[in-house]
Write a protein that holds these residues in place. Structure first.
Motif, PDB file in Angstrom:
ATOM      1  N   UNK A 135      42.365  25.249  46.536  1.00 29.61           N
ATOM      2  CA  UNK A 135      41.303  24.347  46.966  1.00 29.61           C
ATOM      3  C   UNK A 135      41.350  24.075  48.457  1.00 29.61           C
ATOM      4  N   UNK A 136      40.237  23.576  48.928  1.00 24.94           N
ATOM      5  CA  UNK A 136      40.143  23.256  50.337  1.00 24.94           C
ATOM      6  C   UNK A 136      40.927  21.984  50.649  1.00 24.94           C
ATOM      7  N   UNK A 137      40.718  20.962  49.816  1.00 22.65           N
ATOM      8  CA  UNK A 137      41.440  19.703  50.048  1.00 22.65           C
ATOM      9  C   UNK A 137      42.864  19.807  49.512  1.00 22.65           C
ATOM     10  N   UNK A 138      43.715  19.006  50.117  1.00 24.14           N
ATOM     11  CA  UNK A 138      45.094  18.944  49.621  1.00 24.14           C
ATOM     12  C   UNK A 138      45.112  18.224  48.277  1.00 24.14           C
ATOM     13  N   UNK A 139      46.134  18.498  47.478  1.00 23.68           N
ATOM     14  CA  UNK A 139      46.250  17.748  46.218  1.00 23.68           C
ATOM     15  C   UNK A 139      46.459  16.259  46.518  1.00 23.68           C
ATOM     16  N   UNK A 140      45.853  15.407  45.674  1.00 27.16           N
ATOM     17  CA  UNK A 140      46.020  13.958  45.875  1.00 27.16           C
ATOM     18  C   UNK A 140      47.194  13.497  45.015  1.00 27.16           C
ATOM     19  N   UNK A 141      48.299  13.224  45.639  1.00 27.23           N
ATOM     20  CA  UNK A 141      49.492  12.818  44.895  1.00 27.23           C
ATOM     21  C   UNK A 141      50.066  11.557  45.523  1.00 27.23           C
ATOM     22  N   UNK A 142      50.184  10.502  44.707  1.00 35.31           N
ATOM     23  CA  UNK A 142      50.746   9.245  45.185  1.00 35.31           C
ATOM     24  C   UNK A 142      52.179   9.137  44.668  1.00 35.31           C
ATOM     25  N   UNK A 143      53.141   9.007  45.599  1.00 38.63           N
ATOM     26  CA  UNK A 143      54.548   8.981  45.195  1.00 38.63           C
ATOM     27  C   UNK A 143      54.863   7.811  44.284  1.00 38.63           C
ATOM     28  N   UNK A 144      54.150   6.721  44.481  1.00 40.64           N
ATOM     29  CA  UNK A 144      54.458   5.515  43.706  1.00 40.64           C
ATOM     30  C   UNK A 144      53.507   5.339  42.538  1.00 40.64           C
ATOM     31  N   UNK A 145      52.587   6.281  42.370  1.00 44.82           N
ATOM     32  CA  UNK A 145      51.553   6.139  41.350  1.00 44.82           C
ATOM     33  C   UNK A 145      52.054   6.514  39.979  1.00 44.82           C
ATOM     34  N   UNK A 146      51.308   6.142  39.010  1.00 50.39           N
ATOM     35  CA  UNK A 146      51.701   6.318  37.629  1.00 50.39           C
ATOM     36  C   UNK A 146      50.784   7.294  36.917  1.00 50.39           C
ATOM     37  N   UNK A 147      49.855   7.872  37.609  1.00 39.92           N
ATOM     38  CA  UNK A 147      48.856   8.690  36.934  1.00 39.92           C
ATOM     39  C   UNK A 147      47.749   7.789  36.431  1.00 39.92           C
ATOM     40  N   UNK A 148      46.561   8.330  36.299  1.00 44.32           N
ATOM     41  CA  UNK A 148      45.419   7.514  35.896  1.00 44.32           C
ATOM     42  C   UNK A 148      44.903   6.764  37.113  1.00 44.32           C
ATOM     43  N   UNK A 149      43.601   6.535  37.135  1.00 43.26           N
ATOM     44  CA  UNK A 149      43.029   5.865  38.291  1.00 43.26           C
ATOM     45  C   UNK A 149      43.489   4.409  38.325  1.00 43.26           C
ATOM     46  N   UNK A 194      56.714  15.798  69.916  1.00 44.46           N
ATOM     47  CA  UNK A 194      57.234  16.703  70.933  1.00 44.46           C
ATOM     48  C   UNK A 194      58.554  16.251  71.519  1.00 44.46           C
ATOM     49  N   UNK A 195      58.688  14.936  71.698  1.00 43.29           N
ATOM     50  CA  UNK A 195      59.812  14.483  72.534  1.00 43.29           C
ATOM     51  C   UNK A 195      60.871  13.670  71.824  1.00 43.29           C
ATOM     52  N   UNK A 196      60.532  12.982  70.750  1.00 38.40           N
ATOM     53  CA  UNK A 196      61.547  12.147  70.116  1.00 38.40           C
ATOM     54  C   UNK A 196      62.537  13.040  69.400  1.00 38.40           C
ATOM     55  N   UNK A 197      63.809  12.684  69.462  1.00 34.42           N
ATOM     56  CA  UNK A 197      64.829  13.459  68.761  1.00 34.42           C
ATOM     57  C   UNK A 197      65.434  12.648  67.623  1.00 34.42           C
ATOM     58  N   UNK A 198      64.932  11.430  67.450  1.00 40.83           N
ATOM     59  CA  UNK A 198      65.418  10.577  66.356  1.00 40.83           C
ATOM     60  C   UNK A 198      64.182   9.887  65.785  1.00 40.83           C
ATOM     61  N   UNK A 199      63.589  10.492  64.759  1.00 38.00           N
ATOM     62  CA  UNK A 199      62.335   9.973  64.212  1.00 38.00           C
ATOM     63  C   UNK A 199      62.628   9.166  62.960  1.00 38.00           C
ATOM     64  N   UNK A 200      62.119   7.932  62.929  1.00 40.84           N
ATOM     65  CA  UNK A 200      62.320   7.067  61.776  1.00 40.84           C
ATOM     66  C   UNK A 200      61.013   6.935  61.011  1.00 40.84           C
ATOM     67  N   UNK A 201      61.050   7.225  59.731  1.00 43.72           N
ATOM     68  CA  UNK A 201      59.836   7.167  58.939  1.00 43.72           C
ATOM     69  C   UNK A 201      60.172   6.791  57.501  1.00 43.72           C
ATOM     70  N   UNK A 202      59.213   7.003  56.585  1.00 48.42           N
ATOM     71  CA  UNK A 202      59.443   6.689  55.173  1.00 48.42           C
ATOM     72  C   UNK A 202      58.991   7.888  54.332  1.00 48.42           C
ATOM     73  N   UNK A 203      59.396   7.948  53.070  1.00 48.40           N
ATOM     74  CA  UNK A 203      59.072   9.127  52.256  1.00 48.40           C
ATOM     75  C   UNK A 203      57.570   9.335  52.111  1.00 48.40           C
ATOM     76  N   UNK A 204      56.779   8.252  52.096  1.00 44.42           N
ATOM     77  CA  UNK A 204      55.336   8.382  51.946  1.00 44.42           C
ATOM     78  C   UNK A 204      54.744   9.122  53.145  1.00 44.42           C
ATOM     79  N   UNK A 205      55.204   8.766  54.337  1.00 41.73           N
ATOM     80  CA  UNK A 205      54.696   9.417  55.554  1.00 41.73           C
ATOM     81  C   UNK A 205      55.146  10.869  55.608  1.00 41.73           C
ATOM     82  N   UNK A 206      56.372  11.125  55.160  1.00 42.98           N
ATOM     83  CA  UNK A 206      56.873  12.495  55.113  1.00 42.98           C
ATOM     84  C   UNK A 206      55.971  13.326  54.189  1.00 42.98           C
ATOM     85  N   UNK A 207      55.610  12.719  53.063  1.00 46.60           N
ATOM     86  CA  UNK A 207      54.801  13.391  52.045  1.00 46.60           C
ATOM     87  C   UNK A 207      53.343  13.561  52.482  1.00 46.60           C
TER      88      UNK A 207
END
Ligand SMILES: [Zn+2]
Ligand SMILES: [Zn+2]
Length: 818
Positions: free
Chosen positions: A542-556, A171-184
């Motif tokens: 689907x009800x759940x969001x897709x499970x996508x890992x930005x740093x993942x390679x596919x496969x469990x 609500x109040x911050x006008x300069x938010x610092x984060x990382x791509x994982x959190x954005x995603x």
């Protein structure tokens, strides 16, 4: 060991009582002269004097408010450097800009200035800052907060942010610092809660954007497109302006443009001040066969694969015994250890950068031993420094170095990660660290204010290192390595489009944002039952969001568990698990060494126990490859150059154990692991058998010539694209069923490709010329690890023809248009 006993160090050692005695320090130039004398032939291939530079300041832009100028003045900044002002000016004009200048050139000011000025001028505007790590974001938060600009309320928003604070920040911050994982994972899925912030978003700052390369970079490029889409949905019609900061690289504007999907202007001229440095390129001498048989200094240990590296691969064929090297270079580790000892004996405070932790220990131990041989007790002035030390231990070492009790330190790149050392006079870099940015970052550790420093790059026996010490223009001239990513990778695009659809139904207009292949990919998602098409767009089913890992390679991922305690040490992506977690593998976790007892692929679990053997393990596989489709090609008479999709089938079949200190092969042990399939992107070239015969390649030599060219080509690709030798694989054959010709393939080791093969295709002439030169310029007779032998060869480096490889590449280069 040689003469580490300068007269000064002898006397210093004798009267060490009660504390460490001062050793008169040699000047960097004198030290280099001294070091060069250690071999009969001069190991220095080039000396570059990088002169000191006075900074070029520029006036504050007219729009920079007084309040901001005063705030900077309080922090000791009286005016921006010219490149900072130039970038700030572009960003303020709403042009997307990337600042690609050296380390410590003040890239922060370039984005802080327009961003904070806008926050002051527009009472409700917001800024989003993205860093690849939480630590960097925390660092930048401090920097912005210290400026104490009223009403900005900067805040970090990441996985560590307490729930209670999150709503306040939104609500109040006008300069938010984060990382791509959190954005995603956090911000975009919860976009409704961020609607106000996104509507008023004026700037998106992407710091250290060169980190977003390969598959990770391709994912991040789509996360940024999703961000732009949500901004537009909430009425931010102009869209935010992107300001990116990058290490110096080839073509930063194109890379940044690909990352954000918009045209970007680059500012590349560094106008900040810097200290002078004398930079020497050092090639350890060749050893003769007799010497290498008995000497422990045959070869440097091969680089250990990082747990997140994808599978390395190698061509099929007979499984010959490797390690039968007739002629090799003196190991870069031994060479670095000697140089460290010499520098310490000369009283010069020296830091040696070594790639692995064990390597750093070998360098420190060996330097200590030779110093003690010369002057008992002098060895105490050398230590090893690595990650994993307790904070107090680290501080004690730093203090000792600062006060001169310690003169020499051998370290992994743990120091790159924000530990501060001052007062160093020389830096030894054992092996090219992979990118120019890291090289300069390491070299930049030397140099006390006003004093010229010495940096020495000691080449490892690797084709890229060999090329670089003979082609200083590649290090000191215009950068050629580019950060690559491939937003069109279907393995990335599909999951990202699913995420976008889960955030809000995709419309036809949205698809344009995600590139040419988005339509096709969306249809495939409909077919697979992930999306449903309706007149109003494509909906996530689907009800759940897709499970996508930005740093993942596919496969469990495979879990790494300490058998005795049941403690989970970490995870390794499925693709790399066969290479890193096979039974008997030495697995490194945060600097501690473990040995794998068993790998259960069904349960996705590897059991390990702590053990620190003095060998490393190197998995080897056999590979076959088939062409799926050709994306693009160049018809060059007897030579063809292709880019396309391929299917790679590989199986890890054995592993080698090698002594860490020497690289000596102890033995090769068989493994029983299933085969795996990889669809990826490859670049390949073909030659007509006639053209090879004309060039003087005997038909019997064709397999060895192609195989040698393939190894070196893989080794040289990191010159042009920021990838690791381990990100790519290759295969060569005298006749391939799909091309019906002698062929060399080089492919991305990641599902769907990561942009490396594509970059190789686009710069083929430069890439293969560098490959040819690296082979030709290596002083060995029949091929060595510095040119055509590969540490990851599945065929035990057999057959290889060094002269044949040069001829093969000549035929390609003579026919290929430049
Ligand atoms: Zn060689
Ligand atoms: Zn090979």
């Amino acid at each position: 060991m040689q003469d580490v006993t300068s007269a000064a160090s002898v006397s210093a050692g004798r009267d060490r009582e009660p504390g460490p005695a001062p050793i008169p320090a040699a000047a960097p130039g004198d030290l280099l002269r001294q070091l060069r004398r250690r071999h009969a032939t001069d190991p220095v291939t080039h000396v570059e004097r990088v002169p000191s530079r006075a900074g070029t300041p520029a006036p504050w832009p007219g729009w920079a408010p007084e309040e901001l100028r005063t705030a900077y003045a309080r922090r000791g900044v009286s005016a921006p450097w010219r490149h900072q002002a130039e970038a700030a000016e572009l960003a303020h004009d709403r042009r997307h800009v990337v600042v690609a200048t050296g380390t410590a050139s003040g890239k922060s000011l370039a984005y802080q200035l327009p961003a904070l000025a806008t926050l002051l001028a527009e009472a409700r505007a917001t800024v989003l800052y993205l860093a690849p790590t939480k630590a960097l974001a925390a660092d930048q938060l401090r920097a912005v907060a210290e400026l104490e600009i009223e009403g900005v309320r900067p805040a970090c928003y990441d996985g560590d942010t307490p729930r209670a604070e999150r709503e306040w920040i939104r609500r109040h911050s006008r300069f938010v610092l984060t990382n791509p994982d959190m954005l995603h994972h956090g911000i975009l899925p919860g976009h409704a809660q961020w609607s106000g912030f996104l509507r008023r978003l004026r700037y998106v700052v992407i710091d250290e954007c060169h980190v977003y390369r390969g598959v990770f970079g391709s994912h991040v490029s789509h996360v940024l497109r999703r961000l732009r889409r949500q901004c537009a949905r909430y009425g931010n019609t102009a869209g935010p302006t992107f300001v990116l900061a990058s290490a110096t690289s080839g073509d930063p504007a194109a890379t940044a443009g690909r990352l954000v999907g918009l045209p970007v202007t680059a500012v590349t001229e560094d106008t900040s001040p810097r200290a002078g440095v004398t930079f020497a390129l050092w090639e350890p001498p060749l050893l003769h066969a007799e010497a290498s048989a008995s000497s422990p200094t045959t070869a440097a240990p091969a680089p250990r694969r990082a747990p997140d590296a994808p599978r390395p691969t190698a061509p099929p064929g007979p499984d010959a015994e490797p390690g039968d090297l007739t002629q090799v270079r003196r190991s870069a580790l031994r060479e670095t250890a000697d140089l460290l000892a010499d520098s310490v004996a000369a009283g010069v405070r020296t830091l040696a950068f070594v790639r692995s932790r064990r390597g750093a220990e070998v360098v420190a131990t060996s330097a200590r031993r030779s110093l003690d041989e010369a002057v008992p007790g002098l060895g105490d002035r050398v230590a090893a420094y690595r990650g994993g030390y307790l904070r107090e231990e680290r501080r004690a070492l730093e203090r000792a170095l600062l006060h001169g009790d310690l003169l020499g330190l051998a370290s992994t790149n743990a120091l790159e990660l924000g530990v501060d050392l001052v007062g160093l006079d020389a830096v030894l870099i054992c092996g090219y660290p992979g990118t120019r940015a890291s090289l300069w970052q390491q070299a930049g550790r030397a140099g006390r204010s006003g004093q010229e420093a010495l940096a020495v790059l000691v080449a490892r026996d690797d084709p890229l290192d060999t090329y670089l010490v003979h082609h200083p223009e590649a290090l000191f001239g215009t950068p050629v390595e580019a950060t690559v990513l491939d937003p069109a990778n279907p393995y990335v695009l599909g999951p990202q489009l699913a995420c976008a659809a889960a955030e809000a139904p995709l419309t036809a207009a949205d698809l344009e944002l995600f590139g040419d292949s988005a339509k096709e990919t969306v249809e495939a998602l409909v077919e697979a039952g992930a999306l449903r098409q309706r007149p109003t767009g494509w909906y996530w089913r689907h009800r759940e969001r897709p499970k996508v890992d930005l740093r993942g390679e596919g496969g469990a991922p495979v879990c790494v568990v300490e058998a005795a305690t049941g403690r989970l040490l970490g995870t390794v992506d499925g693709g790399s698990s066969h290479f890193l977690l096979h039974p008997g593998a030495v697995y490194l976790h945060q600097g501690v060494s473990y040995v794998v007892d068993s790998l259960d692929l069904e349960d996705g679990c590897a059991l390990v126990h702590p053990e620190e053997p003095d060998w490393s393990t190197h998995a080897r596989d056999v590979t076959s490859l088939s062409v799926v489709s050709v994306r693009s090609y160049v018809d060059a008479g007897p030579v063809g150059l292709f880019l396309g999709e391929v299917d790679v089938t590989s199986q890890v079949v054995s592993y080698q154990r090698r002594r860490i200190a020497t690289g000596e092969v102890i033995d090769t042990r068989p493994l029983d692991l299933p085969t795996r399939e990889l669809r990826t992107v490859a670049v390949w070239f073909t030659l007509s058998p006639e053209s090879l015969a004309e060039a003087g390649v005997d038909p019997a030599d064709v397999p060895g010539a192609l195989h040698a060219a393939e190894h070196a080509a893989i080794g040289l690709l990191p010159l042009l694209a920021t990838c690791d030798r381990w990100d790519i694989g290759g295969l060569s054959t005298a006749v391939h069923p799909d091309t019906e010709a002698p062929t060399v393939f080089v492919y991305d080791g990641h599902p769907g490709g990561a942009g490396f093969a594509e970059r190789a295709y686009g710069t083929a002439a430069a890439w293969l010329k560098a490959t040819r030169d690296a082979i030709d310029e290596c002083g060995c007779e029949a091929g060595c690890p510095s040119c055509v032998q590969s540490p990851k060869c599945g065929n035990g480096n057999n057959p290889l023809s060094k002269p044949g490889a040069v001829r093969v590449l000549d035929v390609v280069l003579n026919n290929l248009p430049h």
